[in-house]
Design a protein around this motif. Structure first.
Motif, PDB file in Angstrom:
ATOM      1  N   TYR D 154       0.885  -1.165   0.000  1.00 30.68           N
ATOM      2  CA  TYR D 154       0.000   0.000   0.000  1.00 30.68           C
ATOM      3  C   TYR D 154       0.918   1.209   0.000  1.00 30.68           C
ATOM      4  O   TYR D 154       1.588   1.487   0.991  1.00 30.68           O
ATOM      5  N   GLN D 156       1.519   5.250  -0.615  1.00 35.66           N
ATOM      6  CA  GLN D 156       1.059   6.624  -0.755  1.00 35.66           C
ATOM      7  C   GLN D 156       2.299   7.516  -0.720  1.00 35.66           C
ATOM      8  O   GLN D 156       3.414   7.038  -0.528  1.00 35.66           O
ATOM      9  N   LEU D 182      -1.852   2.085   6.716  1.00 41.22           N
ATOM     10  CA  LEU D 182      -1.914   1.433   5.406  1.00 41.22           C
ATOM     11  C   LEU D 182      -1.606  -0.067   5.497  1.00 41.22           C
ATOM     12  O   LEU D 182      -2.282  -0.888   4.884  1.00 41.22           O
ATOM     13  N   HIS D 185      -4.366  -2.465   6.308  1.00 44.86           N
ATOM     14  CA  HIS D 185      -5.236  -2.837   5.181  1.00 44.86           C
ATOM     15  C   HIS D 185      -4.641  -4.013   4.404  1.00 44.86           C
ATOM     16  O   HIS D 185      -5.356  -4.907   3.966  1.00 44.86           O
ATOM     17  N   SER D 233       4.180  -1.268   3.251  1.00 48.63           N
ATOM     18  CA  SER D 233       3.399  -0.036   3.199  1.00 48.63           C
ATOM     19  C   SER D 233       4.333   1.127   3.417  1.00 48.63           C
ATOM     20  O   SER D 233       5.325   1.025   4.135  1.00 48.63           O
ATOM     21  N   ARG D 235       4.380   5.750   3.152  1.00 52.38           N
ATOM     22  CA  ARG D 235       3.792   7.041   2.773  1.00 52.38           C
ATOM     23  C   ARG D 235       4.794   7.874   1.996  1.00 52.38           C
ATOM     24  O   ARG D 235       4.595   9.071   1.823  1.00 52.38           O
ATOM     25  N   ASN D 242      -2.741   6.415  -4.048  1.00 44.37           N
ATOM     26  CA  ASN D 242      -3.537   5.507  -3.226  1.00 44.37           C
ATOM     27  C   ASN D 242      -3.369   4.095  -3.767  1.00 44.37           C
ATOM     28  O   ASN D 242      -4.325   3.372  -3.983  1.00 44.37           O
ATOM     29  N   PHE D 244      -2.883   0.804  -3.435  1.00 43.24           N
ATOM     30  CA  PHE D 244      -2.968  -0.456  -2.707  1.00 43.24           C
ATOM     31  C   PHE D 244      -3.008  -1.538  -3.777  1.00 43.24           C
ATOM     32  O   PHE D 244      -4.044  -1.801  -4.369  1.00 43.24           O
TER      33      PHE D 244
END
Lengths: 359, 359, 359, 359
Positions: D154, D156, D182, D185, D233, D235, D242, D244
């Motif tokens: 994931y 971002q 993230l 998820h 994951s 950021r 986004n 994922f």
């Protein structure tokens, strides 16, 4: 609201979402009444979408002084009379596309409504896809330079079934087939993004033996500004479910788009060693309409384009601002119909048809 | 070999690779002689590609009894005379596309060469992309059902420069611009995959003020089997470098292709819940031509399509088998030229031009 | 040349093409001799690829003073002895990857060969994909800023068949499975693009009951420069035929790549409203290696990367220039093996393994 | 409703749309009250989304006997107390993910709430993307065979800004960074699609000097059923907004997905010459949740997944049916937290951490 089926659902959903997604809304929508021919269906729709009342006679809506906006989401054959009546009763009007079943009817609607002074929007909702608006802004800013090519096609595949029977296959109710249903969208975005068309050299094709309307149209087109390209629409392109695809080539850059990936715009501009088409995910804070939606990268759906569109109309009503150029007016609806008629004429005559537009 | 530039390199490379990539080759190529106008350039090319000798006069090649195959990779204006002479001297002939500068010249070449009984191949090399051959095989096997649509466009972008000056921009040497250079490829694959064309409704456009040849053509087309679609070519589609893209829709499935990803074929066939376009990487042991190449997934390049093509011709010579239907014969070259001429006529007349083919 | 199978074909083709595709070549390749164990096969290969003679004993090649370059394309178990012997006989050497079956053997090869002063190239050919070289140049130029992430995976799917039996599944001949075959490529490009690795936390997995070597490896990795990411390889990823995919994220941009589309590099750099990943078709005149190839947009194939690679080596020999940094030296081969060994150790120990490299 | 920011908007929109998009709804949502700390903001949210009243003290909601469902969309630090209190007051509960700030807190919430007998949903909304549900159905039906690999990430990119200061960067309020935001998820979908995890070998990385929480996690993972793969994951993956993305490989097929194109599922199954990944546009009448939406090909947006999710909960309440397996229960929330904790432990210990789950 007139109509409770596909477009009734799409427009009702939009009015409900405008109330809180666009905050504060220009005007707070109130769903007063919905009209439709089938009593049971229209009653159900009123309950479902939250209309205060329902009627099987659209005159009830037109005569209601408490209603300020009339939204015609019915079949093509019932666009003219109720829309004109509503405008003449002083209501602002939205009408689904195509505006009329041909250019004459569209012209009549436009002129009659324009004479009343109300706001009018022909619901070419694809102008309100964020990627389409961004495309327009890039073109307006000169980032593509002089436009050389537009190639647009709207491909669907549900038409390859002789047993299908909806108003969309009845010549008297629909006016045309893939032409008015899908081709009109291509013509509208061609006009919105590139400019008015000058000529069409076209074919109109019906594949299924007993079908009353066209299954596909193919056209080589010229624009008034010298650009050339193609316009196509068909309901018989297997595997293409809602593939409204277009590409524009200019002297400084190119754009490409596919409605099945409506959150993306492919952008090419001249550059150095890393030039190529850039897949722009049109979902940033500085992208059109995005103040209504989610954090970047959290995409919107097809239904959300109606929120953008009807918000634009409410803003125009609230501020007494112009629907044009970003919203399609009834004049735009009429002009698209002139192009569609020319496609039909060219299909019949085998000649390139020059376009002229009534004022 | 006649010509040492772009096509000279492509064909020479192919003959050298056939010698070991296709094993055993149908015939072992021997690069005997190369001809070209510029002495220094042709001498350099002979040394580079390994030709035993060079000449500035193509008659030297035609008159050499030790040469059995004449490959004409020169500009369009020198296709007719040397090719016909070589065939009349009993040599098999390959000629770059377009065969002639117009249908009349192409017809003349075809008839003169066919009369000699030699093998003739018009070098529409894109028929020898594995994905294109696979497409043809799927269509032949009925997997697409009845064909409804063909939309083909060949987009490049190098033409937007007024200072460019090659034979490709001289009307007398090239015959036409984007039409013969790129559009002819679209027409040939349209014919190879769908069938002969019945009519064209077209525009021919030159954007640059002093350019002698067309920059773009746009056509709505009908096929003899009832399919309809569009054919486009342009050298002014910024960002499209070699984008020969086509899509075919049939009653049972669809295909889509892009030359910039020539190892892939998009295939749609009806199916259950997981239907959609499948990206087939055409590089499996059971895929066309793949016995010459690498393990699955190890893709080939544009230059490799000439290996597939010229191998096919050597096989036809070795076995005295037909060049058609997979190889384009000079008749195919002529028929493509008829369509190109009809596009020009339609552009001028503004009318749909019906096609008829000489036999 | 030692070896006549997959890599023998790939390297032989490259030497033959260098002779005319890279013009003038730094050195003109002469295919003197090819060695292999199976007499019939090696004789056939000599004939096919044009070697002047063949032998079943590689010593014949090593002792031939007329040979200046020794190319070891044989199985992993025969990398060490012949390669060292050839170098000690004064020949420049190319050796297929992985250099040895483990770090110890790789170290031994490196040190023994380096001591002789000859040029040495470990054939990590993917460094010579134009898109990979472009990636390196962008990173070197600082266009990605500080590198934060590398995620690389090499996915194939041919391993899911218990009946397969090649040297690649024999532990003694191959050393490892997906690790040395595919994972070593990932490690090499990770090192080439991001820098040396500092630690690995890994799993090694064999799915098929009787298989002697690994089917897959999974690793979380740290680089010496602080970047983190993942390295994976597997031969059991159905549908992935040659999917060597990697992505790099830096503080100023990102890159993404897939070997199944080896002519493309996805590039992201900060920008305005049209930011996004740009699909760069790496086939322009100003792109790496493109002076050897075709006009823009006319893509190359997997086999062509060997032309770029071996041309680089010939240039280094001709000019007495360095193979590094763009070519992988035997030191690079050794360092990749250290990482592969650490992955094995981590898989067994369940611990994060820190890397140290012998000098 | 507790919380009026990002998740407050997403959930409120969903409850409003359920009322007419899912017809008839299992229960008709009534938006009774909304709570939040900032009086002005919560009052504004109540007006905007149509809550009947607002409060700055969530106890007011918990103690209101007219409320049957409590939706906790607040920051992680206020998940436990209000959610448990609401359940103990007999209300069904929804809680945003991650359930607690670590496994202990999550376990406490689960056990306390489960003891009350109310319905509980941990809002892992991505289970309710139609493509994800379709993936689950394909796996359940055995169409992928035995699962070998899961690779999920994931990505971002908004985290690369030292000046950012929200609760998501405060260790006490968020618990963790990219991991809980993230990574949780990814863990949840890994569990939903493949099964429970058996071990993790992980790194936890913070790039920015003064950041309290992790910026990225990287893990090599094993599942109880023998599958292996990676979980990541971050950021700080520039250009991924986004993203994922996950891929699953089984012995009979593979699946691939990207949340930036959430209407599409890539499906590979063994087949003949046209095998490859099929891009399924998950928008057909026979696709999950599609009875709520539009005609085929008319895609939904990110926000619409909450309609699917909360409809599922209302159905469970109305019918007293199970939230599991398609909805994530608080037990699922707890199990995901165990995996996240193990990733943290592995990052610190440098060891592979085996997972065990409390009952």
């Amino acid at each position: 609201m007139l109509g409770y089926a596909f477009m009734g659902k799409a427009h009702s959903n939009a009015f409900r979402k405008i109330a809180y997604m666009t905050w504060p809304p220009p005007l707070m929508p109130r769903l007063v009444a919905i009209a439709g021919r089938n009593e049971e269906a229209v009653r159900g729709a009123a309950e479902r979408y939250g209309y205060e009342r329902w009627t099987t006679d659209w005159h009830d809506i037109v005569s209601d002084p408490g209603i300020t906006l009339f939204d015609n989401g019915g079949p093509n054959a019932v666009h003219a009379e109720p829309t004109i009546a509503a405008a003449q009763a002083g209501k602002h009007v939205v009408c689904e596309k195509p505006l009329g079943r041909d250019a004459d009817e569209s012209y009549e609607i436009w002129k009659a409504v324009a004479a009343t002074g109300v706001k009018h929007l022909c619901a070419f909702n694809y102008r309100f896809v964020p990627a389409v608006r961004l495309a327009r802004e890039l073109i307006d800013a000169g980032e593509l330079g002089e436009i050389r090519h537009f190639r647009g096609r709207y491909l669907q595949d549900w038409g390859d079934d002789p047993s299908l029977d909806t108003w969309r296959f009845h010549a008297d109710e629909a006016g045309s087939g893939a032409l008015g249903d899908l081709g009109a969208h291509v013509v509208d975005l061609a006009r919105y993004l590139v400019g008015d068309l000058a000529s069409v050299s076209a074919l109109v094709k019906t594949f299924l033996p007993d079908r009353q309307v066209d299954d596909a149209i193919e056209a080589a087109v010229e624009f008034e500004n010298g650009a050339v390209g193609t316009i196509e629409s068909t309901r018989l392109a297997l595997g293409r479910r809602n593939a409204f695809q277009w590409e524009i080539n200019g002297s400084k850059g190119s754009l490409a788009f596919d409605m099945e990936r409506l959150n993306e715009l492919e952008v090419f501009r001249n550059g150095g060693r890393t030039r190529g088409f850039t897949r722009v995910l049109v979902s940033e804070a500085d992208h059109p309409f995005w103040e209504f939606w989610w954090p970047p990268g959290h995409i919107i759906g097809w239904g959300d384009t109606f929120v953008n569109e009807l918000h634009h109309l409410l803003r125009a009503i609230a501020d007494d601002s112009e629907v044009a150029p970003h919203g399609a007016t009834f004049e735009d609806g009429y002009r698209a119909a002139e192009v569609c008629d020319a496609i039909v004429r060219s299909g019949e005559s085998g000649k390139r048809e020059q376009l002229s537009y009534r004022s």
